[in-house]
Scaffold this motif. Sequence first.
Motif, PDB file in Angstrom:
ATOM      1  N   SER A   1     -14.250  -3.377   2.989  1.00 30.21           N
ATOM      2  CA  SER A   1     -14.143  -4.724   3.532  1.00 30.21           C
ATOM      3  C   SER A   1     -12.947  -4.705   4.480  1.00 30.21           C
ATOM      4  O   SER A   1     -12.075  -3.829   4.380  1.00 30.21           O
ATOM      5  N   LEU A   2     -12.906  -5.627   5.411  1.00 34.05           N
ATOM      6  CA  LEU A   2     -11.773  -5.667   6.343  1.00 34.05           C
ATOM      7  C   LEU A   2     -10.472  -5.855   5.577  1.00 34.05           C
ATOM      8  O   LEU A   2      -9.437  -5.315   5.934  1.00 34.05           O
ATOM      9  N   GLU A   3     -10.561  -6.615   4.476  1.00 31.14           N
ATOM     10  CA  GLU A   3      -9.372  -6.854   3.659  1.00 31.14           C
ATOM     11  C   GLU A   3      -8.868  -5.525   3.081  1.00 31.14           C
ATOM     12  O   GLU A   3      -7.664  -5.250   3.098  1.00 31.14           O
ATOM     13  N   GLU A   4      -9.792  -4.673   2.611  1.00 35.74           N
ATOM     14  CA  GLU A   4      -9.386  -3.375   2.054  1.00 35.74           C
ATOM     15  C   GLU A   4      -8.775  -2.496   3.139  1.00 35.74           C
ATOM     16  O   GLU A   4      -7.772  -1.816   2.918  1.00 35.74           O
ATOM     17  N   ALA A   5      -9.403  -2.525   4.333  1.00 30.72           N
ATOM     18  CA  ALA A   5      -8.897  -1.696   5.433  1.00 30.72           C
ATOM     19  C   ALA A   5      -7.483  -2.132   5.801  1.00 30.72           C
ATOM     20  O   ALA A   5      -6.593  -1.312   6.035  1.00 30.72           O
ATOM     21  N   TYR A   6      -7.274  -3.426   5.797  1.00 32.30           N
ATOM     22  CA  TYR A   6      -5.964  -3.976   6.134  1.00 32.30           C
ATOM     23  C   TYR A   6      -4.944  -3.614   5.052  1.00 32.30           C
ATOM     24  O   TYR A   6      -3.815  -3.221   5.332  1.00 32.30           O
ATOM     25  N   MET A   7      -5.372  -3.703   3.785  1.00 29.97           N
ATOM     26  CA  MET A   7      -4.472  -3.351   2.679  1.00 29.97           C
ATOM     27  C   MET A   7      -4.070  -1.879   2.773  1.00 29.97           C
ATOM     28  O   MET A   7      -2.910  -1.533   2.537  1.00 29.97           O
ATOM     29  N   ASN A   8      -5.033  -1.016   3.132  1.00 30.07           N
ATOM     30  CA  ASN A   8      -4.708   0.408   3.272  1.00 30.07           C
ATOM     31  C   ASN A   8      -3.659   0.610   4.354  1.00 30.07           C
ATOM     32  O   ASN A   8      -2.733   1.400   4.217  1.00 30.07           O
ATOM     33  N   LEU A   9      -3.841  -0.157   5.441  1.00 33.15           N
ATOM     34  CA  LEU A   9      -2.941  -0.026   6.591  1.00 33.15           C
ATOM     35  C   LEU A   9      -1.521  -0.457   6.238  1.00 33.15           C
ATOM     36  O   LEU A   9      -0.542   0.123   6.703  1.00 33.15           O
ATOM     37  N   THR A  10      -1.407  -1.496   5.421  1.00 33.14           N
ATOM     38  CA  THR A  10      -0.089  -2.101   5.186  1.00 33.14           C
ATOM     39  C   THR A  10       0.501  -1.741   3.825  1.00 33.14           C
ATOM     40  O   THR A  10       1.577  -2.206   3.496  1.00 33.14           O
ATOM     41  N   ARG A  11      -0.226  -0.892   3.056  1.00 25.58           N
ATOM     42  CA  ARG A  11       0.204  -0.616   1.675  1.00 25.58           C
ATOM     43  C   ARG A  11       1.675  -0.203   1.589  1.00 25.58           C
ATOM     44  O   ARG A  11       2.403  -0.650   0.719  1.00 25.58           O
ATOM     45  N   ASP A  12       2.113   0.646   2.530  1.00 27.00           N
ATOM     46  CA  ASP A  12       3.479   1.184   2.447  1.00 27.00           C
ATOM     47  C   ASP A  12       4.536   0.176   2.875  1.00 27.00           C
ATOM     48  O   ASP A  12       5.719   0.453   2.779  1.00 27.00           O
ATOM     49  N   SER A  13       4.118  -0.976   3.399  1.00 25.85           N
ATOM     50  CA  SER A  13       5.138  -1.898   3.897  1.00 25.85           C
ATOM     51  C   SER A  13       5.177  -3.213   3.145  1.00 25.85           C
ATOM     52  O   SER A  13       5.748  -4.182   3.602  1.00 25.85           O
ATOM     53  N   ILE A  14       4.557  -3.221   1.961  1.00 23.47           N
ATOM     54  CA  ILE A  14       4.620  -4.450   1.162  1.00 23.47           C
ATOM     55  C   ILE A  14       5.949  -4.470   0.411  1.00 23.47           C
ATOM     56  O   ILE A  14       6.317  -3.495  -0.246  1.00 23.47           O
ATOM     57  N   GLU A  15       6.693  -5.564   0.598  1.00 25.14           N
ATOM     58  CA  GLU A  15       8.026  -5.639  -0.014  1.00 25.14           C
ATOM     59  C   GLU A  15       7.958  -5.891  -1.514  1.00 25.14           C
ATOM     60  O   GLU A  15       8.653  -5.288  -2.289  1.00 25.14           O
ATOM     61  N   PHE A  16       7.097  -6.832  -1.888  1.00 25.66           N
ATOM     62  CA  PHE A  16       7.040  -7.224  -3.291  1.00 25.66           C
ATOM     63  C   PHE A  16       5.611  -7.075  -3.760  1.00 25.66           C
ATOM     64  O   PHE A  16       4.736  -7.782  -3.298  1.00 25.66           O
ATOM     65  N   GLU A  17       5.380  -6.142  -4.655  1.00 22.14           N
ATOM     66  CA  GLU A  17       4.016  -5.938  -5.121  1.00 22.14           C
ATOM     67  C   GLU A  17       3.901  -6.427  -6.549  1.00 22.14           C
ATOM     68  O   GLU A  17       4.826  -6.230  -7.339  1.00 22.14           O
ATOM     69  N   SER A  18       2.749  -7.066  -6.883  1.00 17.94           N
ATOM     70  CA  SER A  18       2.607  -7.492  -8.267  1.00 17.94           C
ATOM     71  C   SER A  18       2.341  -6.265  -9.122  1.00 17.94           C
ATOM     72  O   SER A  18       1.649  -5.337  -8.691  1.00 17.94           O
ATOM     73  N   GLY A  19       2.885  -6.269 -10.330  1.00 10.47           N
ATOM     74  CA  GLY A  19       2.680  -5.125 -11.220  1.00 10.47           C
ATOM     75  C   GLY A  19       1.245  -5.074 -11.697  1.00 10.47           C
ATOM     76  O   GLY A  19       0.518  -6.051 -11.610  1.00 10.47           O
ATOM     77  N   ALA A  20       0.825  -3.918 -12.208  1.00 14.02           N
ATOM     78  CA  ALA A  20      -0.539  -3.789 -12.716  1.00 14.02           C
ATOM     79  C   ALA A  20      -0.719  -4.709 -13.909  1.00 14.02           C
ATOM     80  O   ALA A  20       0.189  -4.877 -14.704  1.00 14.02           O
ATOM     81  N   ALA A  21      -1.909  -5.313 -14.008  1.00 10.56           N
ATOM     82  CA  ALA A  21      -2.152  -6.268 -15.104  1.00 10.56           C
ATOM     83  C   ALA A  21      -2.261  -5.529 -16.417  1.00 10.56           C
ATOM     84  O   ALA A  21      -2.620  -4.385 -16.467  1.00 10.56           O
TER      85      ALA A  21
END
Length: 300
Positions: free
Chosen positions: A280-300
């Motif tokens: 999905s475009l959302e997944e493609a975008y997440m792949n692109l920006t994965r390394d630049s997310i400042e605050f990530e939610s922890g695994a549930a």
Amino acid sequence: MIEISGLTKRYGGKAAVDGLTFTVEPGRVTGFLGPNGAGKSTTMRMILGLDRPDAGRVTVNGHDHVASPLPMHEVGALLDARAVHRSRTARDHLLWLAHAGAIKESRVDEVLRQVGLESVARKRVGAFSLGMSQRLGIAAALLGDPRVLLFDEPVNGLDPEGIKWIRELMRDLAGDGRTVLVSSHLMSEMALTADHLVVIGRGRLIADVEMTEFVRHSSGVLVRADEPERLAAALTEAGASVTPEQDGALAVSGLEAGKIGRIALDAAIPLSELTPRRLSLEEAYMNLTRDSIEFESGAA
Ligand SMILES: Nc1ncnc2c1ncn2[C@@H]1O[C@H](COP(=O)(O)OP(=O)(O)OP(=O)(O)O)[C@@H](O)[C@H]1O
């Protein structure tokens, strides 16, 4: 047109915007995407002359300007829809802006009509919903009939009807030949609105790409082969972009499955899997920006 070159802004020791270079062309909607804290608002403030860059340059319609807010007939902007005097009526707020910007009063009623706030024009802004405030902020941006428009997260708080309306408004403004830069952290929203994407993360440019190109690259093929490194080299040679996955498979984009199969056959490399997949475009975008997310939610 907006031209940005080597733009840098630091707060304390930290770069909020770090050597950004890109151009926002007229006649199309440019989506400005990035995770929270990526530097989108800071960049927009520097385009508007509300913040002074530490390095680099911004020109709007070819004019160089350093930290002097641009006139409303040149650039219109929606930055923070809630930043209005809450006790004023919508109409008074716009009248005040029109006087400050030397804009004729008749524009106030025109823009109120354009954003659908005519019936509440004499209501106090303090009683407005977030969606109504967004519309008022857009009315203020349009007041000077500018050729360049910046919208920071304009769909925040809008209902589906409001979101559709703003999408159409932006497309119309770009259709008029105006320069439209709209920020969002939602790829799904941009997919329906933008012709072009500028993606940033941690203040740096990650992608500057046509929407159609981004869509093309978000589809790919998963390949498993006996000699993945040799196959990766052959596919790269043929123009594909190849990313090795942790389990030894190759994620390939830019070539169809059939073509990949033929290249493997020509190189005499046996394949055990060749699976077209569409992100999905959302997944493609997440792949692109994965390394630049400042605050990530922890695994549930
Ligand atoms: N006035 C300020 N003082 C100190 N730090 C700031 C200031 N303004 C922004 N920053 C920092 O600069 C970075 C970029 O912020 P900015 O608001 O430009 O990002 P953004 O991409 O617009 O994020 P969001 O989607 O959350 O609005 C963040 O780390 C932020 O904390």
